[in-house]
Design a protein around this motif. Structure first.
Motif, PDB file in Angstrom:
ATOM      1  N   LEU A 152      57.008  41.383   9.797  1.00  0.00           N
ATOM      2  CA  LEU A 152      57.461  39.552   9.655  1.00  0.00           C
ATOM      3  C   LEU A 152      59.561  39.902   9.477  1.00  0.00           C
ATOM      4  CD1 LEU A 152      54.994  37.684   7.363  1.00  0.00           C
ATOM      5  CD2 LEU A 152      55.793  37.687  10.067  1.00  0.00           C
ATOM      6  N   LEU A 153      59.950  40.402   8.673  1.00  0.00           N
ATOM      7  CA  LEU A 153      61.756  40.348   8.363  1.00  0.00           C
ATOM      8  C   LEU A 153      62.106  40.908  10.347  1.00  0.00           C
ATOM      9  CD1 LEU A 153      61.551  41.459   4.798  1.00  0.00           C
ATOM     10  CD2 LEU A 153      62.786  39.229   5.945  1.00  0.00           C
ATOM     11  N   ASN A 154      61.317  41.848  10.560  1.00  0.00           N
ATOM     12  CA  ASN A 154      62.084  42.368  11.438  1.00  0.00           C
ATOM     13  C   ASN A 154      61.968  41.306  12.658  1.00  0.00           C
ATOM     14  OD1 ASN A 154      61.864  43.828  14.563  1.00  0.00           O
ATOM     15  ND2 ASN A 154      61.934  45.631  12.523  1.00  0.00           N
ATOM     16  N   ALA A 155      60.981  40.812  13.147  1.00  0.00           N
ATOM     17  CA  ALA A 155      60.526  40.297  13.859  1.00  0.00           C
ATOM     18  C   ALA A 155      61.230  38.913  13.913  1.00  0.00           C
ATOM     19  CB  ALA A 155      59.240  39.836  13.976  1.00  0.00           C
ATOM     20  N   ALA A 156      62.068  38.415  12.543  1.00  0.00           N
ATOM     21  CA  ALA A 156      62.575  36.852  12.453  1.00  0.00           C
ATOM     22  C   ALA A 156      64.211  37.667  12.873  1.00  0.00           C
ATOM     23  CB  ALA A 156      62.586  36.768  11.159  1.00  0.00           C
ATOM     24  N   GLY A 157      64.292  38.299  12.877  1.00  0.00           N
ATOM     25  CA  GLY A 157      65.580  39.445  12.928  1.00  0.00           C
ATOM     26  C   GLY A 157      66.337  39.916  11.643  1.00  0.00           C
ATOM     27  N   ASN A 158      65.840  39.697  10.321  1.00  0.00           N
ATOM     28  CA  ASN A 158      66.316  39.249   9.373  1.00  0.00           C
ATOM     29  C   ASN A 158      66.391  40.847   8.873  1.00  0.00           C
ATOM     30  OD1 ASN A 158      66.817  36.789   8.734  1.00  0.00           O
ATOM     31  ND2 ASN A 158      64.576  36.408   7.750  1.00  0.00           N
TER      32      ASN A 158
ATOM     33  N   THR B 205      66.001  44.224   6.557  1.00  0.00           N
ATOM     34  CA  THR B 205      64.403  44.615   6.094  1.00  0.00           C
ATOM     35  C   THR B 205      64.785  45.668   4.672  1.00  0.00           C
ATOM     36  OG1 THR B 205      64.469  46.431   8.014  1.00  0.00           O
ATOM     37  CG2 THR B 205      63.192  44.683   7.747  1.00  0.00           C
TER      38      THR B 205
ATOM     39  N   ASN C 163      64.410  42.225   0.687  1.00  0.00           N
ATOM     40  CA  ASN C 163      64.136  40.930   1.269  1.00  0.00           C
ATOM     41  C   ASN C 163      62.226  40.736   1.113  1.00  0.00           C
ATOM     42  OD1 ASN C 163      66.377  39.901   1.517  1.00  0.00           O
ATOM     43  ND2 ASN C 163      66.293  40.946   3.465  1.00  0.00           N
TER      44      ASN C 163
ATOM     45  N   VAL D  64      60.326  37.645   0.315  1.00  0.00           N
ATOM     46  CA  VAL D  64      58.842  36.986   1.466  1.00  0.00           C
ATOM     47  C   VAL D  64      57.985  37.442   0.344  1.00  0.00           C
ATOM     48  CG1 VAL D  64      57.637  37.811   3.309  1.00  0.00           C
ATOM     49  CG2 VAL D  64      60.482  37.786   4.062  1.00  0.00           C
TER      50      VAL D  64
END
Length: 107
Positions: A9-15, A17, A21, A25
């Motif tokens: 999810l973090l990766n998909a949101a561009g945050n 990882t 973090n 989450v």
């Protein structure tokens, strides 16, 4: 699995990882975080991209053997028994449908 889901999810949101973090989450939705599992995940994923992870997963899934169809002899021997059971079930269904006398629960 939940740790990997948070990472993705973090990766998909561009945050970023990072372990912090991932913990944030999971904590935000009330999941109790185990630091050992987060650090193990981050170590296992170090230097890998999401595309690499998906490729590895596809390889593992393709290695699982699929169940084949039943043999003809076994299918033939169970066919007669299956027909008899089917007829009995149809008779029971007909009897059950008469029990409500035309009135349904939500009529």
């Amino acid at each position: 699995m939940k740790y990997l889901a948070a990472y993705l999810l973090l990766n998909a949101a561009g945050n970023t990882t990072s372990a912090d973090n991932v913990k944030a989450v999971l904590s935000s939705v009330g999941i109790e975080v185990e630091d050992e599992k987060v650090s193990a995940l981050m170590t296992a994923l170090e230097g890998k991209t999401v595309a690499d992870l998906i490729a590895e997963g596809n390889e593992k899934l393709s290695a699982v053997p699929a169940a084949g169809p039943a043999t003809g002899a076994a299918g033939a021997s169970t066919g007669a028994a299956g027909e008899a059971a089917g007829e009995a079930a149809e008779e029971e269904d007909a009897e059950e449908s008469d029990d409500d006398m035309g009135f349904g629960l939500f009529d």
